[in-house]
Design a protein around this motif. Structure first.
Motif, mmCIF file in Angstrom:
data_model
loop_
_atom_site.group_PDB
_atom_site.id
_atom_site.type_symbol
_atom_site.label_atom_id
_atom_site.label_comp_id
_atom_site.label_asym_id
_atom_site.label_seq_id
_atom_site.Cartn_x
_atom_site.Cartn_y
_atom_site.Cartn_z
ATOM 1 N N ASP A 180 9.768 11.742 -46.825
ATOM 2 C CA ASP A 180 8.912 11.759 -45.644
ATOM 3 C C ASP A 180 9.482 10.843 -44.570
ATOM 4 O O ASP A 180 10.156 9.852 -44.870
ATOM 5 C CB ASP A 180 7.514 11.273 -46.057
ATOM 6 C CG ASP A 180 6.441 11.616 -45.038
ATOM 7 O OD1 ASP A 180 6.733 12.407 -44.117
ATOM 8 O OD2 ASP A 180 5.314 11.094 -45.176
ATOM 9 N N SER A 181 9.222 11.170 -43.295
ATOM 10 C CA SER A 181 9.581 10.281 -42.201
ATOM 11 C C SER A 181 8.587 9.113 -42.153
ATOM 12 O O SER A 181 7.523 9.163 -42.765
ATOM 13 C CB SER A 181 9.565 11.037 -40.872
ATOM 14 O OG SER A 181 8.342 11.750 -40.723
ATOM 15 N N LYS A 229 10.896 12.728 -34.950
ATOM 16 C CA LYS A 229 10.102 11.858 -35.825
ATOM 17 C C LYS A 229 10.962 10.798 -36.538
ATOM 18 O O LYS A 229 10.417 9.890 -37.157
ATOM 19 C CB LYS A 229 9.379 12.691 -36.889
ATOM 20 C CG LYS A 229 8.210 13.524 -36.366
ATOM 21 C CD LYS A 229 7.469 14.165 -37.538
ATOM 22 C CE LYS A 229 6.278 14.972 -37.090
ATOM 23 N NZ LYS A 229 5.526 15.529 -38.240
ATOM 24 N N THR A 245 3.408 19.916 -43.144
ATOM 25 C CA THR A 245 4.536 20.145 -44.054
ATOM 26 C C THR A 245 4.267 19.516 -45.430
ATOM 27 O O THR A 245 4.618 20.108 -46.459
ATOM 28 C CB THR A 245 5.833 19.554 -43.474
ATOM 29 O OG1 THR A 245 5.601 18.201 -43.082
ATOM 30 C CG2 THR A 245 6.308 20.337 -42.277
ATOM 31 N N GLN A 300 11.448 17.265 -41.218
ATOM 32 C CA GLN A 300 10.602 16.962 -40.070
ATOM 33 C C GLN A 300 11.416 17.152 -38.785
ATOM 34 O O GLN A 300 12.649 17.107 -38.803
ATOM 35 C CB GLN A 300 10.091 15.518 -40.152
ATOM 36 C CG GLN A 300 9.318 15.180 -41.410
ATOM 37 C CD GLN A 300 8.056 15.998 -41.551
ATOM 38 O OE1 GLN A 300 7.396 16.324 -40.567
ATOM 39 N NE2 GLN A 300 7.721 16.362 -42.787
ATOM 40 N N SER A 306 4.538 10.549 -39.938
ATOM 41 C CA SER A 306 4.853 11.243 -41.197
ATOM 42 C C SER A 306 4.544 12.727 -41.125
ATOM 43 O O SER A 306 3.946 13.215 -40.157
ATOM 44 C CB SER A 306 4.066 10.610 -42.346
ATOM 45 O OG SER A 306 2.693 10.884 -42.213
ATOM 46 N N GLY A 307 4.944 13.423 -42.168
ATOM 47 C CA GLY A 307 4.637 14.840 -42.264
ATOM 48 C C GLY A 307 3.131 15.061 -42.406
ATOM 49 O O GLY A 307 2.443 14.292 -43.070
ATOM 50 N N CYS A 315 14.630 15.753 -45.557
ATOM 51 C CA CYS A 315 13.539 15.304 -44.680
ATOM 52 C C CYS A 315 13.362 16.409 -43.639
ATOM 53 O O CYS A 315 14.095 16.453 -42.646
ATOM 54 C CB CYS A 315 13.879 13.979 -44.016
ATOM 55 S SG CYS A 315 12.520 13.345 -42.995
#
Length: 825
Positions: A716-717, A643, A725, A639, A721-722, A637
């Motif tokens: 993804d967070s 996040k 990225t 990020q 979210s991304g 992940c």
């Protein structure tokens, strides 16, 4: 003798001296000529010669009061103050009541370190001659030095009444008025002084300083430049030109002026201090550190220097050293408010929230300040230990904001006094509409000046639509990458584009962006000045690539500059009445999207971006180079750690449970405290989490892109979210597991998938999220199949002029509606 006296009266001292010398050539003991010539020699800086002449006059004519007074003046010019005092006192013994004698005694007694006796002499001079301008100027300057500005004003005002044509009298009266903050009256007298003596450069310098206080930047610049035309290398003028450039955001030019100031006067500490600060702001931390340390060696008790050095260490992310220097500054000067605020920000950055709040509390104990109370309310954590902590913080925030709303206090400049845009609220996963509206309403109440309309507000439509874009991020960063294509591809025959840029950074992308616009306007890091500069332009549309990341942009956005004002990016409503539209996409929004925005929501049929397809760097990073384990299944992940909402831990826990060999790859936080907090949080989900987490270093963008090819699965967070990225992943054909939340900020990756028509990696809940991630990591043929599908269909996401054309259509329709007094439906 008659020719000599006449020349002296006409202000021709050299001519007078010539004639006195001719008199003495005829009669070497002519005592009047000897005395007059001696006085002229004193003025000519030759006290030794004057003393010889006066002694000869005394020998020829005997001791006279006038001779003794002049002899005292000569000794004083020689800095032989004891003899000067003796001469003046003998003059008084002889019965001379001359104000000049008392003034002479004032000077010599002052030099001998007897200020009270000296002041008594000055008062006697004024009793004897109430209109003695020299005595009034002296007593006025004493009051100035003692910060008795009203008394100084009274003395200088009298000199102007007595001698209205004297430039110095107007200058000193202006100086007293300036100290009393009566700037308009001060400017009037500085102008009168310059009308009498245009070469009085000090008046130009002080005029410039008043213009600086009034934030009349260009007028200040002209004043300082006028002073430098008269006299080259005036340290104060050079230093203040540096200050002006810094306010205008021209930090490189500021460095040049500060260096000139320190060169003109190497001991000018204020210029050296400003040079250190400017080097720091320009990112030249080593040079700044050297300057601060040199100054500290000279003045180890100057708290400001430790405060500045602490900021350098903060910027270099050496938080331990930063905290130490801020604490040193506070020890040296417990009333240095800025050191408490800086220390609070370091504690905030290192997620020591309670310590940060305590620092601001200490600041408030020193000085009650409404702006600091606001900052204390607005300063909230970026990373949280639990969901309950988020709810507690939001509850505390709302309660404190309600309390402040009940106050009648105001602030003048929310950017310089508070400087927080509440970015962290967007990370909580809630509908932000109500809280953002409350924050905006609060700022409008405490700073009514925010509700300002540009005097250049356009009243009617013209052929070309003029668009102003305002941002700090027109360079190599996410915002710059997302908007360069729009800037470059707007139809030049329909639109004129002006970029208003804070803190311009010169890099390859910023140069391309600048070249694509019709005009680039550099904005200072100053709210009032920046607002005035933008207001000079008459525009149809003001477009904000983001509002909510940068505090200055946030406060600027309260102003009405154009009939149409809109924002895109940073997918959270702002609650600002001056923003008409929020530009989004139907692909990223939920069904009830309009309920989430205070602005009119515009849902494009595209994503509204024109993005260059990212390419891999020639040299790809390998697992071995990064020290990644080869016997684990890696889930990444990539990020920013802020996040990672505490609810996301549940998703990670599902992956750890599903895959015993899972290794979670995360990006290093801005400091190690963030990493440790995330690890401890995940240990609550899985006791072995510490052994299952690997932090990757933060890398330049070119190398960062290659990280997506290393893990077995990219995840993804949630809630935030991304964005960019995920687009980079799709360009490389890398699938990303995502779960769309209820707010647009958590649905960007989901929106990209909807746009390209691929849904294989969209999860409905945490269980499915973990299952998709597991399958990507272990079913390599399936992962390759999904990756090929994404890469083939992702072309619609990149370099797609349809996105730009739809934005153009929105601008045209919104402008037409605005001039009809309407919003788009």
């Amino acid at each position: 003798m008659q020719k000599a006296i006449a020349s002296e009266k006409l202000g021709m001292p050299m001519e007078a001296m010539k004639w006195y010398e001719k008199v003495l050539a005829l009669d070497s003991n002519q005592f009047t000529a000897l005395h007059h010539l001696a006085r002229l020699e004193i003025e000519n800086g030759k006290p030794e010669k004057a003393i010889r002449l006066i002694q000869k006059a005394i020998a020829a004519d005997g001791i006279q009061a006038g001779y003794l007074k002049s002899l005292g003046d000569a000794f004083r010019r020689q800095k032989n103050f004891l003899k000067a005092t003796a001469c003046y006192r003998k003059t008084l013994v002889l019965g001379s009541l001359d104000a000049g004698v008392f003034i002479g005694l004032f000077h010599s007694l002052s030099a001998e370190g007897m200020p009270e006796e000296a002041m008594a002499m000055l008062k006697k001079a004024l009793l004897l001659e109430p209109d003695c301008v020299e005595a009034l100027l002296l007593i006025g300057n004493i009051h100035l030095n003692n910060t008795q500005f009203e008394e100084a004003f009274q003395a200088f005002e009298k000199t102007v009444r007595i001698q209205p044509e004297n430039s110095g009298n107007h200058f000193y009266l202006a100086l007293a008025l300036q100290k009393l903050d009566k700037y308009h009256l001060a400017l009037n007298h500085y102008r009168k002084a310059l009308d009498i003596d245009p070469k009085l450069y000090e008046a130009h310098v002080n005029t410039g300083t008043i213009y600086m206080v009034n934030k009349e930047i260009e007028s200040a610049r002209r004043a300082y430049e006028s002073a430098l035309v008269i006299k080259k290398d005036i340290p104060e003028a050079l230093n203040n030109l540096g200050n002006l450039c810094l306010v205008q955001g021209k930090s490189e030019e500021a460095l040049t002026w500060y260096r000139k100031a320190t060169s003109a006067q190497p001991g000018f500490r204020e210029a050296r201090y400003n040079l250190a600060n400017c080097l720091r702001k320009n990112g030249r931390y080593t040079a700044a550190m050297e300057q601060y340390r040199q100054l500290i060696d000279e003045s180890p008790s100057d708290a400001r220097l430790f405060n500045g050095l602490g900021v350098v260490y903060k910027m270099m992310k050496d938080y331990k050293a930063a905290i130490g220097h801020f604490q040193n500054a506070i020890t040296l000067n417990p009333d240095l408010i800025s050191a408490y605020h800086n220390l609070a920000l370091v504690y905030h950055d290192t997620n020591q929230y309670e310590e940060a709040i305590a620092c601001l509390g200490e600041s408030l104990m020193i000085r009650r300040d409404f702006a600091t109370e606001i900052k204390k309310c607005m300063l909230i954590p970026q990373i949280y230990t639990s969901k309950s902590e988020i709810d507690d913080i939001r509850g505390r925030f709302n309660t404190e904001l309600d309390r402040l709303l009940d106050r009648e206090d105001t602030i003048q400049d929310p950017f310089s006094q508070v400087g927080i845009a509440n970015f962290s609220l967007a990370l909580h996963g809630y509908n932000e509409k109500n809280i953002r509206k409350k924050i905006a309403s609060f700022y409008l109440k405490v700073c009514p000046d925010l509700n300002w309309t540009s005097p250049s507000l356009k009243k009617q439509k013209t052929d070309k639509i003029v668009i102003g874009m305002v941002s700090r991020y027109f360079h190599s960063c996410t915002i710059g990458n997302l908007y360069h294509g729009i800037i470059n591809n707007l139809a030049k025959d329909k639109f004129e584009l002006i970029l208003f840029a804070f803190d311009w950074k010169d890099d390859s992308l910023s140069r391309l962006i600048a070249k694509s616009a019709d005009e680039l306007v550099h904005l200072p890091n100053d709210f009032q000045s920046a607002r005035k500069i933008i207001a000079r332009y008459s525009m149809d549309v003001v477009f904000y690539p983001e509002i909510g990341l940068d505090p200055l942009t946030y406060f600027i956005a309260f102003t009405r500059f154009a009939p149409v004002q809109c924002k895109k990016g940073f997918g959270v409503t702002m609650g600002i009445p001056a923003i008409d539209y929020f530009i989004s996409s139907k692909f990223t929004e939920p069904s009830n999207a309009a309920e989430n925005y205070s602005e009119k929501l515009v849902q494009l049929d595209t994503l509204g971006y024109f993005i260059q397809r990212p390419t891999l760097p020639k040299k790809k990073l390998t697992s071995e180079q990064l020290g990644l384990p080869t016997d684990k299944t890696t889930y990444a992940c990539l990020q920013s750690l802020f996040k990672l909402h505490p609810d996301f831990d549940h998703f990670i826990g599902k992956i750890f449970k599903r895959d015993p060999d899972a290794m979670l790859l995360l990006l290093d936080g801005q400091h190690s405290a963030w990493n440790e907090l995330i690890v401890k949080r995940l240990e609550m989900i899985d006791p072995d989490a510490r052994q299952k987490i690997f932090f990757l270093p933060r890398l330049p963008r070119e190398q960062f892109v290659s990280l997506f090819l290393l893990p077995d699965a990219v995840i993804d967070s949630i809630y935030f979210s991304g964005g960019h990225t995920s687009l980079e992943c799709f360009a490389l054909g890398v699938p990303v597991v995502t779960w769309p939340s209820s707010q647009m900020a958590g649905r960007l990756t989901y929106g990209y998938y909807r746009r390209i028509g691929v849904s294989d990696c969209i999860a409905e809940d945490a269980d499915e999220y973990a299952e998709i991630a597991y399958r990507l990591a272990h079913d390599h043929p399936w992962r390759e199949q999904i990756g090929k599908k994404i890469k083939q269909k992702s072309s619609i996401l990149f370099e797609n002029l349809e996105d730009v054309r739809e934005l153009e259509s929105f601008f045209e329709r919104a402008v037409t509606a605005a001039y009809d007094g309407k919003l788009l439906k």
